[in-house]
Design a protein around this motif. Structure first.
Motif, PDB file in Angstrom:
ATOM      1  N   ASP A  75       0.719  -1.258   0.052  1.00 63.52           N
ATOM      2  CA  ASP A  75       0.013  -0.055   0.069  1.00 63.52           C
ATOM      3  C   ASP A  75       0.882   1.280   0.000  1.00 63.52           C
ATOM      4  N   TYR A  78       2.780   1.965  -3.371  1.00 58.71           N
ATOM      5  CA  TYR A  78       1.890   2.396  -4.509  1.00 58.71           C
ATOM      6  C   TYR A  78       1.339   3.930  -4.155  1.00 58.71           C
ATOM      7  N   GLN A  79       0.764   4.266  -3.110  1.00 57.10           N
ATOM      8  CA  GLN A  79       0.655   5.437  -2.503  1.00 57.10           C
ATOM      9  C   GLN A  79       1.516   6.246  -2.663  1.00 57.10           C
ATOM     10  N   TYR A  82       2.149   6.596  -7.041  1.00 53.98           N
ATOM     11  CA  TYR A  82       1.033   6.749  -7.923  1.00 53.98           C
ATOM     12  C   TYR A  82       0.339   8.012  -7.425  1.00 53.98           C
ATOM     13  N   VAL A  83       0.438   8.541  -6.397  1.00 51.65           N
ATOM     14  CA  VAL A  83      -0.304   9.538  -5.728  1.00 51.65           C
ATOM     15  C   VAL A  83       0.588  10.618  -5.454  1.00 51.65           C
ATOM     16  N   SER A 132      -3.869  -1.314  -4.894  1.00 52.05           N
ATOM     17  CA  SER A 132      -3.021  -0.967  -6.252  1.00 52.05           C
ATOM     18  C   SER A 132      -3.913  -0.350  -6.939  1.00 52.05           C
ATOM     19  N   HIS A 135      -5.008   3.378  -5.614  1.00 47.65           N
ATOM     20  CA  HIS A 135      -3.971   4.418  -5.534  1.00 47.65           C
ATOM     21  C   HIS A 135      -3.756   4.833  -7.181  1.00 47.65           C
ATOM     22  N   GLN A 138      -6.410   7.074  -7.844  1.00 44.83           N
ATOM     23  CA  GLN A 138      -6.135   8.380  -7.322  1.00 44.83           C
ATOM     24  C   GLN A 138      -5.040   9.374  -8.222  1.00 44.83           C
TER      25      GLN A 138
END
Ligand SMILES: NC(=O)c1ccc[n+]([C@@H]2O[C@H](COP(=O)([O-])OP(=O)(O)OC[C@H]3O[C@@H](n4cnc5c(N)ncnc54)[C@H](OP(=O)(O)O)[C@@H]3O)[C@@H](O)[C@H]2O)c1
Length: 287
Positions: A75, A78-79, A82-83, A132, A135, A138
């Motif tokens: 988590d 990926y945060q 991708y964010v 996955s 995020h 997002q």
């Protein structure tokens, strides 16, 4: 010729960068460890999750591609990529008054929560159940609601040179399938992923969203049967008690590439058959 920045210049990014560099574009490849980039891509050492390292972007960039992928499947990673990474790059471009014509993001078909094998396209609802997909979605929204024209390409599973371990696993009988109801996978060859990005970059007015998958969603059984036949080895069926295992995969959907096709993109590898045939031929040639 125009300038291109590829942020997270890895498997797809490098293929895209070399394609564009060969056409005369000036290409910067941003990543934390850029020493391995080919000579036709200008290295830019930076960490997308660390704004301090993004303070010296090239002053003129016409197109940006965000093709970063996290190192680990968790988590937080990926945060971060991708964010936070998308947000940091958009902020850095804005602060440094770099005004790209368009920013592209490679997302994933994992943003669809579909698990019944139904067909999905760009208009289908996104209901990711895994962190996955959550995020990635997002990051897509940050980009599409951000300060620059933007386009997202949701890719299926990538395969191609250096990512064809399935061949060896079939050859060694290490992978098998059972007779349970079919689970569909969606794929795209690396060169079509890069080719589709290049194609979208050339369009005067690309849509905000495309699916990047080949023409034929397939079950694992169909792919493994075909590979076994191509390799001349017996197909491996999963036994009740032991032997090779079917990989676990909760997703099960069939993705349509109609919008990408309608935009004028012609696939080099329309299905896994053409893609794997080339990989097998290259392997034979290398022996
Ligand atoms: N692989 C698949 O099957 C698949 C399926 C669907 C969608 N996609 C999407 O396709 C895109 C590209 O995939 P790929 O396989 O080409 O990726 P990749 O090669 O695994 O990774 C891309 C690059 O991102 C860089 N990177 C990671 N964290 C970074 C950071 N914090 N700052 C700067 N650079 C960073 C890495 O270089 P450094 O380590 O040098 O930083 C790496 O070379 C991703 O967006 C992915 O979500 C992939």
């Amino acid at each position: 010729m125009a300038n291109v920045l590829i942020a997270g210049c890895g498997y797809i990014g490098t293929a895209l960068g070399s394609l564009l560099a060969a056409e005369g574009y000036t290409v910067w490849g941003l990543r934390r460890h850029p020493a391995t980039l080919p000579l036709d891509i200008r290295p830019l050492a930076a960490d997308l999750t660390s704004p301090d390292t993004l303070q010296t972007l090239p002053p003129t960039v016409d197109w940006v591609f965000y093709t970063a992928a996290p190192d680990t499947h968790d988590d937080a990673a990926y945060q971060a990529v991708y964010v936070e990474g998308v947000r940091n790059l958009l902020q850095a471009l804005t602060l440094q008054q770099v005004r790209p014509r368009r920013v592209f993001l490679t997302s994933s078909t994992g943003v669809y929560g579909e698990s019944s094998g139904a067909w999905v396209d760009e208009t289908s609802p996104t209901k990711p159940t895994e962190f996955s997909g959550i995020h990635l979605l997002q990051g897509e929204r940050l980009l599409l609601e951000g300060p620059f024209p933007a386009t997202v390409l949701r890719l299926g599973g990538l395969y191609g040179p250096g990512r064809a371990s399935m061949i060896e696993r079939v050859r060694r009988g290490e992978i098998a399938w059972g007779d349970e109801s079919p689970v569909y996978f969606n794929r795209i060859h690396r060169d079509d992923a890069a080719g589709a990005l290049r194609h979208l970059m050339m369009l005067p007015h690309p849509d905000p969203l495309y699916l990047g998958v080949d023409h034929e969603p397939t079950t694992l059984a169909v792919l493994l049967d075909w590979l076994a036949q191509a390799l001349g080895v017996p197909p491996t069926r999963q036994s009740e008690s032991s032997g090779p295992r079917t990989p676990r995969h909760p997703a099960n959907k069939r993705c349509r590439n109609d919008r990408l096709l309608a935009s004028g993109y012609a696939f080099r590898y329309p299905t896994f058959r053409e893609g794997y045939t080339t990989l097998l031929t290259e392997q034979t040639g290398a022996c």
